[in-house]
Design a protein around this motif. Sequence first.
Motif, PDB file in Angstrom:
ATOM      1  N   LEU A 147       0.810  -1.300  -0.219  1.00 49.99           N
ATOM      2  CA  LEU A 147      -0.205  -0.023   0.048  1.00 49.99           C
ATOM      3  C   LEU A 147       1.039   1.158   0.037  1.00 49.99           C
ATOM      4  CD1 LEU A 147      -2.659  -1.195   2.698  1.00 49.99           C
ATOM      5  CD2 LEU A 147      -2.518  -1.686   0.554  1.00 49.99           C
ATOM      6  N   ILE A 148       0.611   2.143  -0.991  1.00 48.69           N
ATOM      7  CA  ILE A 148       1.538   3.313  -0.900  1.00 48.69           C
ATOM      8  C   ILE A 148       0.491   4.637  -1.221  1.00 48.69           C
ATOM      9  CG2 ILE A 148       1.836   2.933  -3.364  1.00 48.69           C
ATOM     10  CD1 ILE A 148       4.779   3.568  -3.201  1.00 48.69           C
ATOM     11  N   TRP A 149       1.175   5.755  -0.590  1.00 45.63           N
ATOM     12  CA  TRP A 149       0.421   6.921  -0.698  1.00 45.63           C
ATOM     13  C   TRP A 149       1.501   8.127  -0.892  1.00 45.63           C
ATOM     14  CZ3 TRP A 149      -1.946   3.322   2.917  1.00 45.63           C
ATOM     15  CH2 TRP A 149      -3.138   3.095   2.436  1.00 45.63           C
ATOM     16  N   ASN A 150       1.199   9.018  -1.702  1.00 43.11           N
ATOM     17  CA  ASN A 150       2.018  10.293  -1.767  1.00 43.11           C
ATOM     18  C   ASN A 150       0.971  11.149  -0.862  1.00 43.11           C
ATOM     19  OD1 ASN A 150       4.348  10.030  -3.505  1.00 43.11           O
ATOM     20  ND2 ASN A 150       2.831  10.062  -5.389  1.00 43.11           N
ATOM     21  N   ASN A 151       1.713  12.004   0.051  1.00 42.92           N
ATOM     22  CA  ASN A 151       1.217  12.885   0.861  1.00 42.92           C
ATOM     23  C   ASN A 151       1.944  14.196   0.883  1.00 42.92           C
ATOM     24  OD1 ASN A 151      -1.103  11.659   2.243  1.00 42.92           O
ATOM     25  ND2 ASN A 151       0.473  10.217   2.940  1.00 42.92           N
ATOM     26  N   TRP A 158       2.108  27.049   3.423  1.00 43.17           N
ATOM     27  CA  TRP A 158       1.156  27.003   1.947  1.00 43.17           C
ATOM     28  C   TRP A 158       0.488  25.597   1.944  1.00 43.17           C
ATOM     29  CZ3 TRP A 158       2.255  24.521  -2.545  1.00 43.17           C
ATOM     30  CH2 TRP A 158       3.263  24.023  -2.499  1.00 43.17           C
ATOM     31  N   ILE A 159       1.121  24.687   2.330  1.00 44.90           N
ATOM     32  CA  ILE A 159       0.553  23.417   2.117  1.00 44.90           C
ATOM     33  C   ILE A 159      -0.519  23.070   2.879  1.00 44.90           C
ATOM     34  CG2 ILE A 159       0.797  20.828   2.053  1.00 44.90           C
ATOM     35  CD1 ILE A 159       3.489  21.230   0.481  1.00 44.90           C
ATOM     36  N   ALA A 160      -0.232  23.545   4.077  1.00 45.89           N
ATOM     37  CA  ALA A 160      -1.185  23.543   5.345  1.00 45.89           C
ATOM     38  C   ALA A 160      -2.406  24.264   5.242  1.00 45.89           C
ATOM     39  CB  ALA A 160      -0.395  23.948   6.740  1.00 45.89           C
ATOM     40  N   GLN A 161      -2.256  25.398   4.479  1.00 48.23           N
ATOM     41  CA  GLN A 161      -3.272  25.887   4.163  1.00 48.23           C
ATOM     42  C   GLN A 161      -4.115  25.271   2.974  1.00 48.23           C
ATOM     43  OE1 GLN A 161      -2.951  30.448   3.207  1.00 48.23           O
ATOM     44  NE2 GLN A 161      -0.907  30.037   4.231  1.00 48.23           N
ATOM     45  N   LEU A 162      -3.590  24.582   1.848  1.00 47.59           N
ATOM     46  CA  LEU A 162      -4.320  23.881   1.012  1.00 47.59           C
ATOM     47  C   LEU A 162      -5.198  22.789   1.612  1.00 47.59           C
ATOM     48  CD1 LEU A 162      -1.458  23.730  -1.903  1.00 47.59           C
ATOM     49  CD2 LEU A 162      -3.773  25.342  -1.718  1.00 47.59           C
ATOM     50  N   GLU A 163      -4.277  22.068   2.576  1.00 48.73           N
ATOM     51  CA  GLU A 163      -5.241  20.716   3.385  1.00 48.73           C
ATOM     52  C   GLU A 163      -6.215  21.324   3.988  1.00 48.73           C
ATOM     53  OE1 GLU A 163      -4.355  17.869   2.679  1.00 48.73           O
ATOM     54  OE2 GLU A 163      -2.427  18.565   1.361  1.00 48.73           O
ATOM     55  N   GLN A 178      -6.018   9.821   5.325  1.00 44.57           N
ATOM     56  CA  GLN A 178      -5.572  10.244   6.715  1.00 44.57           C
ATOM     57  C   GLN A 178      -6.506  10.075   7.978  1.00 44.57           C
ATOM     58  OE1 GLN A 178      -5.922  11.665   3.438  1.00 44.57           O
ATOM     59  NE2 GLN A 178      -4.437  13.248   3.143  1.00 44.57           N
ATOM     60  N   SER A 179      -7.540   9.553   7.773  1.00 44.90           N
ATOM     61  CA  SER A 179      -8.572   9.194   8.750  1.00 44.90           C
ATOM     62  C   SER A 179      -8.014   7.938   9.443  1.00 44.90           C
ATOM     63  CB  SER A 179      -9.978   8.575   8.036  1.00 44.90           C
ATOM     64  OG  SER A 179      -9.928   7.390   7.657  1.00 44.90           O
ATOM     65  N   GLY A 180      -7.110   7.262   8.949  1.00 43.61           N
ATOM     66  CA  GLY A 180      -6.435   5.877   9.779  1.00 43.61           C
ATOM     67  C   GLY A 180      -7.458   4.595   9.614  1.00 43.61           C
ATOM     68  N   ARG A 181      -8.685   4.951   9.267  1.00 41.41           N
ATOM     69  CA  ARG A 181      -9.665   3.791   9.265  1.00 41.41           C
ATOM     70  C   ARG A 181      -9.073   2.232   8.540  1.00 41.41           C
ATOM     71  NH1 ARG A 181     -13.917   7.755   8.972  1.00 41.41           N
ATOM     72  NH2 ARG A 181     -13.990   7.730   6.766  1.00 41.41           N
ATOM     73  N   TRP A 182      -8.378   2.655   7.418  1.00 39.45           N
ATOM     74  CA  TRP A 182      -7.672   1.463   6.631  1.00 39.45           C
ATOM     75  C   TRP A 182      -6.726   0.699   7.753  1.00 39.45           C
ATOM     76  CZ3 TRP A 182      -2.601   1.080   6.091  1.00 39.45           C
ATOM     77  CH2 TRP A 182      -1.803   2.045   6.339  1.00 39.45           C
ATOM     78  N   ARG A 183      -6.079   1.273   8.728  1.00 43.25           N
ATOM     79  CA  ARG A 183      -5.085   0.657   9.681  1.00 43.25           C
ATOM     80  C   ARG A 183      -5.991  -0.062  10.413  1.00 43.25           C
ATOM     81  NH1 ARG A 183      -0.141   2.619  10.426  1.00 43.25           N
ATOM     82  NH2 ARG A 183       0.638   4.559   9.461  1.00 43.25           N
ATOM     83  N   PRO A 256       6.486  19.556  -1.934  1.00 43.23           N
ATOM     84  CA  PRO A 256       7.102  18.401  -1.557  1.00 43.23           C
ATOM     85  C   PRO A 256       6.186  17.307  -0.850  1.00 43.23           C
ATOM     86  CG  PRO A 256       7.089  20.339   0.043  1.00 43.23           C
ATOM     87  CD  PRO A 256       6.549  20.685  -1.446  1.00 43.23           C
ATOM     88  N   HIS A 257       6.646  16.025  -1.094  1.00 44.51           N
ATOM     89  CA  HIS A 257       5.397  14.873  -0.480  1.00 44.51           C
ATOM     90  C   HIS A 257       6.453  14.031   0.310  1.00 44.51           C
ATOM     91  CE1 HIS A 257       3.371  16.408  -4.101  1.00 44.51           C
ATOM     92  NE2 HIS A 257       2.313  15.848  -3.746  1.00 44.51           N
ATOM     93  N   THR A 258       5.871  13.471   1.060  1.00 43.35           N
ATOM     94  CA  THR A 258       6.323  11.958   1.743  1.00 43.35           C
ATOM     95  C   THR A 258       5.501  11.020   0.854  1.00 43.35           C
ATOM     96  OG1 THR A 258       4.621  12.169   3.264  1.00 43.35           O
ATOM     97  CG2 THR A 258       6.638  13.044   4.057  1.00 43.35           C
ATOM     98  N   THR A 259       6.179   9.901   0.722  1.00 45.48           N
ATOM     99  CA  THR A 259       5.494   8.854  -0.093  1.00 45.48           C
ATOM    100  C   THR A 259       5.789   7.626   1.123  1.00 45.48           C
ATOM    101  OG1 THR A 259       6.408   9.497  -2.117  1.00 45.48           O
ATOM    102  CG2 THR A 259       5.792   7.023  -1.805  1.00 45.48           C
ATOM    103  N   ASP A 260       4.499   7.270   1.665  1.00 49.52           N
ATOM    104  CA  ASP A 260       4.413   6.268   2.615  1.00 49.52           C
ATOM    105  C   ASP A 260       4.138   4.923   2.082  1.00 49.52           C
ATOM    106  OD1 ASP A 260       4.751   8.406   4.540  1.00 49.52           O
ATOM    107  OD2 ASP A 260       2.893   9.061   4.344  1.00 49.52           O
ATOM    108  N   THR A 261       4.799   3.955   2.322  1.00 44.92           N
ATOM    109  CA  THR A 261       4.827   2.592   1.888  1.00 44.92           C
ATOM    110  C   THR A 261       4.529   1.552   3.088  1.00 44.92           C
ATOM    111  OG1 THR A 261       6.142   3.220   0.178  1.00 44.92           O
ATOM    112  CG2 THR A 261       5.775   0.908   0.273  1.00 44.92           C
ATOM    113  N   TYR A 262       3.511   0.815   2.744  1.00 46.11           N
ATOM    114  CA  TYR A 262       3.303  -0.245   3.726  1.00 46.11           C
ATOM    115  C   TYR A 262       3.345  -1.717   3.130  1.00 46.11           C
ATOM    116  CZ  TYR A 262       1.667   3.907   6.212  1.00 46.11           C
ATOM    117  OH  TYR A 262       1.499   5.230   6.657  1.00 46.11           O
ATOM    118  N   ILE A 263       4.187  -2.528   3.608  1.00 41.97           N
ATOM    119  CA  ILE A 263       4.523  -3.705   2.800  1.00 41.97           C
ATOM    120  C   ILE A 263       3.948  -4.856   3.967  1.00 41.97           C
ATOM    121  CG2 ILE A 263       6.051  -5.400   1.688  1.00 41.97           C
ATOM    122  CD1 ILE A 263       7.865  -2.621   1.585  1.00 41.97           C
ATOM    123  N   TYR A 264       2.914  -5.775   3.462  1.00 46.53           N
ATOM    124  CA  TYR A 264       2.382  -6.669   4.192  1.00 46.53           C
ATOM    125  C   TYR A 264       2.571  -7.914   3.269  1.00 46.53           C
ATOM    126  CZ  TYR A 264      -0.432  -3.092   6.340  1.00 46.53           C
ATOM    127  OH  TYR A 264      -0.852  -1.922   7.130  1.00 46.53           O
TER     128      TYR A 264
END
Length: 268
Positions: A147-151, A158-163, A178-183, A256-264
């Motif tokens: 599972l992978i997401w760009n955030n 300025w990004i905080a304002q967009l969010e 971002q809700s974390g329900r998938w976790r 700028p993004h973080t790319t968060d990857t979860y490997i199961y």
Amino acid sequence: PPGTLMASVHSASQVGFGSNSDVYHRARPSYPEGSVEHAIRHAGIDPTDPKNLLVDVAAGTGKFTEVLARVAPHATINAVEPNDSMRATFKEVLPNIPIHAADAEHLPFADGSVAMIFVAQAFHWFAHRKALEEFRRVLVPGGHLVLIWNNRDGSYEWIAQLEALLDAHYAPDVPRQQSGRWRTTMAECADLFHEAHEHVGYNKQAATPDQVADRILSISVINSLPAAEREQVRLQVLQILASSPQTANQTELSVPHTTDTYIYKRKD
């Protein structure tokens, strides 16, 4: 039938991604090759072996599949996407990679035939047990789900304002990473997959202010708005960019993004 296929897709996704797939493809950031390489290396997969079937589920227009094809050019790659418009753009972008009209709960692959499943920027839409059972069915023993997401990096003002602008348009029941329900779903399905190996990558997207606005407009809850309201959001985005000291008077931005990857790993 197409109607039956899309009926299984969350209504917010149906409406939000039902059109403008060309804008979606242009505006969305790509993914860092290093994150994909890390996932394949962690899984112990030989990316040069065509016997390894790698599947991109909910592939959209192929933004992630493009990177996967570069990282594993000799593996066998297939994609799955239920949305007709998205698949049409995918076929234009990646004509040599097979893409199937299917959803995450009904994958067109035999039991134990897939080495790795990748889900980029999408798992929150179908984070439930039925999809995970289907993933486990098609994976080889010891196969991996990624599972992978760009955030966008909200540490920039300025990004905080967009969010914050986006947050105002999300109803509580609309799925979000971002809700974390998938976790919670993954924890509840611990009988299907081992605990995740996590990896964080970094990814900068070069974009003009208009392209940043297009990226925001490509998000499902914004794309589904009436045209006049979408235009209002566009103007708000451009105003944020014009007024922030970090972005004012710039014709090209680095987003700028973080790319968060979860490997199961599949439990056998």
